[in-house]
Scaffold this motif. Structure first.
Motif, PDB file in Angstrom:
ATOM      1  N   LYS A  97       0.833  -1.199   0.000  1.00 26.00           N
ATOM      2  CA  LYS A  97       0.000   0.000   0.000  1.00 26.00           C
ATOM      3  C   LYS A  97       0.869   1.250   0.000  1.00 26.00           C
ATOM      4  CE  LYS A  97      -3.190   2.499   3.052  1.00 26.00           C
ATOM      5  NZ  LYS A  97      -3.918   2.470   4.333  1.00 26.00           N
ATOM      6  N   TYR A  98       1.965   1.219   0.762  1.00 26.64           N
ATOM      7  CA  TYR A  98       2.865   2.368   0.849  1.00 26.64           C
ATOM      8  C   TYR A  98       3.410   2.746  -0.524  1.00 26.64           C
ATOM      9  CZ  TYR A  98       7.084   5.047   1.908  1.00 26.64           C
ATOM     10  OH  TYR A  98       8.063   6.004   1.929  1.00 26.64           O
ATOM     11  N   ALA A  99       3.814   1.750  -1.311  1.00 26.69           N
ATOM     12  CA  ALA A  99       4.401   2.032  -2.626  1.00 26.69           C
ATOM     13  C   ALA A  99       3.387   2.723  -3.534  1.00 26.69           C
ATOM     14  CB  ALA A  99       4.898   0.737  -3.263  1.00 26.69           C
ATOM     15  N   ILE A 100       2.151   2.240  -3.526  1.00 25.68           N
ATOM     16  CA  ILE A 100       1.119   2.829  -4.388  1.00 25.68           C
ATOM     17  C   ILE A 100       0.822   4.256  -3.953  1.00 25.68           C
ATOM     18  CG2 ILE A 100      -1.255   2.628  -5.200  1.00 25.68           C
ATOM     19  CD1 ILE A 100      -1.056  -0.376  -4.750  1.00 25.68           C
ATOM     20  N   GLU A 101       0.611   4.463  -2.643  1.00 25.13           N
ATOM     21  CA  GLU A 101       0.263   5.795  -2.150  1.00 25.13           C
ATOM     22  C   GLU A 101       1.397   6.791  -2.370  1.00 25.13           C
ATOM     23  OE1 GLU A 101      -3.005   5.063   1.402  1.00 25.13           O
ATOM     24  OE2 GLU A 101      -0.904   5.284   1.945  1.00 25.13           O
ATOM     25  N   THR A 102       2.632   6.362  -2.189  1.00 25.98           N
ATOM     26  CA  THR A 102       3.772   7.270  -2.371  1.00 25.98           C
ATOM     27  C   THR A 102       3.923   7.670  -3.831  1.00 25.98           C
ATOM     28  OG1 THR A 102       4.899   6.216  -0.503  1.00 25.98           O
ATOM     29  CG2 THR A 102       6.243   7.563  -1.975  1.00 25.98           C
ATOM     30  N   ALA A 103       3.789   6.697  -4.727  1.00 25.80           N
ATOM     31  CA  ALA A 103       3.907   6.998  -6.151  1.00 25.80           C
ATOM     32  C   ALA A 103       2.784   7.926  -6.617  1.00 25.80           C
ATOM     33  CB  ALA A 103       3.902   5.706  -6.960  1.00 25.80           C
ATOM     34  N   LEU A 104       1.555   7.599  -6.234  1.00 21.36           N
ATOM     35  CA  LEU A 104       0.423   8.450  -6.617  1.00 21.36           C
ATOM     36  C   LEU A 104       0.535   9.836  -5.986  1.00 21.36           C
ATOM     37  CD1 LEU A 104      -2.623   5.998  -6.364  1.00 21.36           C
ATOM     38  CD2 LEU A 104      -1.552   6.864  -8.435  1.00 21.36           C
ATOM     39  N   SER A 111      -3.716  11.427  -1.958  1.00 21.84           N
ATOM     40  CA  SER A 111      -4.426  10.246  -2.467  1.00 21.84           C
ATOM     41  C   SER A 111      -4.218   9.074  -1.515  1.00 21.84           C
ATOM     42  CB  SER A 111      -3.934   9.888  -3.873  1.00 21.84           C
ATOM     43  OG  SER A 111      -4.245  10.921  -4.783  1.00 21.84           O
ATOM     44  N   GLU A 112      -5.181   8.155  -1.481  1.00 20.59           N
ATOM     45  CA  GLU A 112      -5.139   7.061  -0.522  1.00 20.59           C
ATOM     46  C   GLU A 112      -5.516   5.746  -1.165  1.00 20.59           C
ATOM     47  OE1 GLU A 112      -7.826   8.122   2.574  1.00 20.59           O
ATOM     48  OE2 GLU A 112      -6.447   9.535   3.538  1.00 20.59           O
ATOM     49  N   VAL A 113      -5.081   4.674  -0.512  1.00 17.91           N
ATOM     50  CA  VAL A 113      -5.499   3.321  -0.868  1.00 17.91           C
ATOM     51  C   VAL A 113      -6.381   2.802   0.254  1.00 17.91           C
ATOM     52  CG1 VAL A 113      -4.761   0.942  -1.264  1.00 17.91           C
ATOM     53  CG2 VAL A 113      -3.435   2.829  -2.216  1.00 17.91           C
ATOM     54  N   ASP A 159     -10.633  -2.736  -7.140  1.00 20.79           N
ATOM     55  CA  ASP A 159     -12.065  -2.792  -7.422  1.00 20.79           C
ATOM     56  C   ASP A 159     -12.587  -1.487  -8.017  1.00 20.79           C
ATOM     57  OD1 ASP A 159     -12.381  -5.380  -6.467  1.00 20.79           O
ATOM     58  OD2 ASP A 159     -12.780  -4.725  -4.423  1.00 20.79           O
ATOM     59  N   GLU A 160     -12.005  -0.373  -7.594  1.00 13.94           N
ATOM     60  CA  GLU A 160     -12.618   0.903  -7.932  1.00 13.94           C
ATOM     61  C   GLU A 160     -11.605   2.034  -7.859  1.00 13.94           C
ATOM     62  OE1 GLU A 160     -16.744   1.855  -6.388  1.00 13.94           O
ATOM     63  OE2 GLU A 160     -15.575   3.281  -5.218  1.00 13.94           O
ATOM     64  N   LEU A 161     -11.762   3.001  -8.757  1.00 16.85           N
ATOM     65  CA  LEU A 161     -10.975   4.231  -8.721  1.00 16.85           C
ATOM     66  C   LEU A 161     -11.934   5.392  -8.533  1.00 16.85           C
ATOM     67  CD1 LEU A 161      -8.416   5.961  -9.099  1.00 16.85           C
ATOM     68  CD2 LEU A 161      -8.803   5.840 -11.565  1.00 16.85           C
ATOM     69  N   THR A 162     -11.772   6.113  -7.412  1.00 13.68           N
ATOM     70  CA  THR A 162     -12.668   7.227  -7.088  1.00 13.68           C
ATOM     71  C   THR A 162     -11.886   8.527  -7.134  1.00 13.68           C
ATOM     72  OG1 THR A 162     -13.964   5.807  -5.614  1.00 13.68           O
ATOM     73  CG2 THR A 162     -14.236   8.187  -5.357  1.00 13.68           C
ATOM     74  N   TYR A 163     -12.437   9.523  -7.826  1.00 13.32           N
ATOM     75  CA  TYR A 163     -11.826  10.846  -7.860  1.00 13.32           C
ATOM     76  C   TYR A 163     -12.418  11.687  -6.732  1.00 13.32           C
ATOM     77  CZ  TYR A 163     -10.178   9.574 -12.514  1.00 13.32           C
ATOM     78  OH  TYR A 163      -9.559   8.945 -13.558  1.00 13.32           O
TER      79      TYR A 163
END
Length: 330
Positions: A97-104, A111-113, A159-163
């Motif tokens: 989760k850390y890798a995704i949140e840091t990159a985004l 942004s959050e996971v 499952d989902e991408l929310t803006y």
């Protein structure tokens, strides 16, 4: 004036006998001039210590050398710097989760996971909440999906991408609650009795509120009572004070280590659900496991059972063979 490598006169370092030799003084001055020229360009070879001062061309070169996966030469310079600076940390924790949140977060701050147990999803699934409030680039769905696939582990599924966008503002109101109490001691028995006054003031009652406060200040025997809220997770015989990181079991405070406390909170917040060894390790340790997560988590679970479950029969931490653990409460 203190001497540095940028202004030192090296001829002053000569022994007294050599300072009287014109040839040695000339040699020292020539050497000093050459060394000062060199010291003047030292900054040009300092990369990481002055990364925020590097020109954009060098940032692009570093991005290539460091294999920054989600990078575009058209990104704003600020976004490029963040992506490069975070690349080492992201690569160390790929698949978390850390890798995704840091990159985004380098392109879409805040942004959050959301993991599956936060929204009652299927194990191993997650949501992306993309905050576009302070976005540094225009959000592109296909590019974001490609980036997420780069950093997530193969067994995880989005499952989902929310803006999400935030609007900050201030709302002023005069609706105020005031609680006052006045106690009076009886002449017999020594017990205190008192009267509690609770008043609610609407916006149009601001004058009355000011008058009441002025009255209270003139009578110090009135006591203003303030009600505070502390988030607490309450179960059968077990209370977890989240703000103070305190655990009360059957009325007694229990000393837990940092990892024991984090594991307990995670399991209790997902009461009745099975959390895998990998999910617990990923959430509590925040890093990719080396394949020994079962033993590591199991060690702390055994300690939790000794400290909590052995003295409280109202809940249990059950093992689910070859999968993980489940917190059950009556």
């Amino acid at each position: 004036m203190s001497k540095t490598i940028y202004n030192a006169d090296y001829s002053e370092c000569l022994p007294e006998a050599l300072k009287k030799d014109p040839k040695m003084v000339a040699l020292a001055n020539a050497t000093a001039a050459a060394l000062l020229d060199t010291s003047g360009i030292i900054d040009n070879v300092l990369i990481y210590s002055r990364f925020d001062e590097l020109p954009e061309e060098l940032v692009d070169i570093l991005a290539y050398d460091l294999h920054v996966d989600w990078y575009d030469y058209n990104y704003p310079l600020e976004a490029k710097r963040d992506l490069v600076k975070n690349s080492v940390k992201v690569h160390k924790k790929m698949g978390t989760k850390y890798a995704i949140e840091t990159a985004l977060g380098s392109l879409f701050p805040e942004s959050e996971v959301e993991e599956w147990f936060q929204y009652e999803g299927e194990p191993g699934h997650f949501h992306i909440v993309l905050d576009v409030t302070n976005q540094r680039i225009t959000a592109d769905y296909a590019a974001i999906i490609r980036a997420v696939k780069l950093y997530k582990r193969l067994s995880a599924h989005m499952d989902e991408l929310t803006y999400q966008g935030q609007i900050h503002g201030v709302i002023y109101t005069h609706a105020i609650n005031l609680m006052l109490s006045k106690t009076k001691k009886l002449t017999k028995g020594g017990d205190n009795i008192g009267r509690i006054v609770i008043m609610e003031f609407k916006a149009q009652d601001s004058t009355a509120f000011d008058d009441m406060l002025a009255f209270v200040k003139q009578h110090p025997d009135f006591e203003k009572l303030e009600i505070s809220y502390e988030p607490t997770l309450s179960l059968s015989g077990l209370e977890i004070n989240l703000s103070r990181r305190r655990v009360i079991n059957n009325g007694q405070e229990i000393e837990l280590t940092v990892k024991e406390y984090d594991i307990l909170c995670l399991l209790a917040a997902n009461k009745g659900r099975v959390l895998t060894y990998e999910q617990i390790y990923d959430k509590v340790w925040g890093e990719i496991s080396a394949g020994n997560e079962k033993d590591t988590v199991g060690f702390h679970i055994r300690n939790l059972r000794k400290k909590l479950c052995d003295t409280n029969s109202h809940f249990s931490i059950d093992s689910v063979r070859e999968i993980g653990y489940r917190f059950n409460s009556q």
